[in-house]
Design a protein around this motif. Sequence first.
Motif, PDB file in Angstrom:
ATOM      1  N   ASP A   1      -4.627  -2.427  -0.265  1.00 49.50           N
ATOM      2  CA  ASP A   1      -5.364  -1.513  -1.124  1.00 49.50           C
ATOM      3  C   ASP A   1      -5.143  -1.831  -2.595  1.00 49.50           C
ATOM      4  OD1 ASP A   1      -7.055   0.945  -1.143  1.00 49.50           O
ATOM      5  OD2 ASP A   1      -5.378   1.731  -2.315  1.00 49.50           O
TER       6      ASP A   1
ATOM      7  N   ARG B   1      -7.988  -1.730  -5.607  1.00 49.31           N
ATOM      8  CA  ARG B   1      -7.894  -0.869  -6.792  1.00 49.31           C
ATOM      9  C   ARG B   1      -8.119  -1.686  -8.069  1.00 49.31           C
ATOM     10  NH1 ARG B   1      -6.302   4.259  -5.715  1.00 49.31           N
ATOM     11  NH2 ARG B   1      -5.509   4.628  -3.616  1.00 49.31           N
TER      12      ARG B   1
ATOM     13  N   THR C   1     -13.941   7.930   3.091  1.00 47.06           N
ATOM     14  CA  THR C   1     -12.576   7.413   3.207  1.00 47.06           C
ATOM     15  C   THR C   1     -11.599   8.573   3.303  1.00 47.06           C
ATOM     16  OG1 THR C   1     -13.136   5.455   1.879  1.00 47.06           O
ATOM     17  CG2 THR C   1     -10.800   5.991   2.115  1.00 47.06           C
TER      18      THR C   1
ATOM     19  N   TRP D   1      -7.197   9.328   3.850  1.00 49.31           N
ATOM     20  CA  TRP D   1      -5.816   8.855   4.014  1.00 49.31           C
ATOM     21  C   TRP D   1      -5.104   9.869   4.898  1.00 49.31           C
ATOM     22  CZ3 TRP D   1      -3.944   4.302   1.959  1.00 49.31           C
ATOM     23  CH2 TRP D   1      -4.779   3.657   1.040  1.00 49.31           C
TER      24      TRP D   1
ATOM     25  N   LYS E   1      -5.261   4.324   5.982  1.00 51.24           N
ATOM     26  CA  LYS E   1      -6.564   4.396   5.336  1.00 51.24           C
ATOM     27  C   LYS E   1      -7.640   4.232   6.405  1.00 51.24           C
ATOM     28  CE  LYS E   1      -9.340   2.419   1.573  1.00 51.24           C
ATOM     29  NZ  LYS E   1      -9.420   1.369   0.534  1.00 51.24           N
TER      30      LYS E   1
END
Length: 474
Positions: free
Chosen positions: A103, A107, A359, A361, A432
């Motif tokens: 990830d 980012r 998305t 988490w 994720k």
Amino acid sequence: MGGSAVAIAKPPVAAPVATIKAGYGQADATWHVGAAAGQYAPENTGLAENLASGGDVDPQVHSRIKEAGYGTHSRLTVRALVVEGLDGRRVALLKTDNYLAQDLLLRRVGQLLDGGDSGVSYADILHGATHNHSSPYYTTTSPGVFVFQDVVDHRMLEYQARAVRDAIEAAAADLRPARMAATTVRHTLFKANVVGEAVADDGSPAGYPREFGDTGVVVMRFDALEPKNPGKGRAKPRGGEPIATWVNFGQHPESLDGYGLTTAYYLGPLERFVERDTGAPLVFSQGDVGSAEGPYDRADTNTTPTPDGTVRAYAHAGYAQMERGARLLADSVVEGWEQAATDAAQVPWSSAFPVALSTAWVPGPLSHPYPSVGNCRSEPTVQGNPGVGVAPDCERAGSPPVASALSIHGLPVPAHCAAPGYPAVEENARLKLQVVRLGEVLLASCACEPQVDLILNLETRANATHGDMHLGYL
């Protein structure tokens, strides 16, 4: 003389028909020669000797704990398919030849995209890493990955982030009215279950037959729409040609050895074969990659020959056999590409459908409540034989079968235990999970290396068939 004026009514101009749009973009992502060529690169034991003797030393330090690679077998690419919905929402289906889908990289990509005009942000990307074990991987700060690959290099992270940015921006700039169709075909030749058969803690059969796996090759085909009235004297329209093909299939790219060459593994020839046969670039996504590898040339493998009599042995058998397996898989992809344009397609042609991405988490389930390295059963551990977690299994010395006392007494203890993956391998203590909707097609992604049972369970939950729930291999 008198006169009169007659107004001639013009036919109303038809409002433009709303359609989805699609575009494809690609960027080279081959890191410098001199970096370690993936997981199978040997340890760099000669660095001190070279320094002492005045031998060859890379002043840029592209490799640290692993031996430097000496060349490139096939180029690594970033490939992006951007789809725009009727409401203008854009989703980027991204493929990289990376070992993992970190990830941290996305980012940084999001920061770079914010400075452009692609209309795609960090929240709009579905990242499919091919899980290539034979390519340099320096883009994570998680130290456990350094053991398999090499120590993080922020130069490579920035280089890759810019390549991803370039591919997405190129795809967004290529957006044009499009239509999509999708289907599934079966492929069993370049595929095997790496887990194999086993014996459970209580002595019962476990594992899987080598031939058991998700054999579905999912193919989505995006073609440009042919303009109805291109007009005289205008440039020839680009309408009608294929834009891109998106494919999902599980095959683990871990079957080459320490040859010292950076390679896209079987994905390189697969992409080349498919584009030559269809005219459409390929964007690949992994399926049940956690349990799919091979076949191997070994006694416990189903080595039924191919129709031309060739033994199915493509794992750890060199580049030529790897490419032969890729050719067989490409044949199935092309079959699906052609079928998608017919009445046999599961999802027929459409140019107007919802496009969305979500998305979340989330923590793991009770059976695996946290990201971990390895996989040990809790019951033998409680009985005094903890074992040593190694990817992907748990090794124990002389562990006898034991009764599942924990479950008998109803104790809320997870069925599995292992060393925590965070921060050694994982960048986050949560998983994720992502879903993309393209009309009747659902794409689902987890930050994991999924086994076939997980994939088949998801597929049977998402389809329209009642009573076909897959609850595990029986």
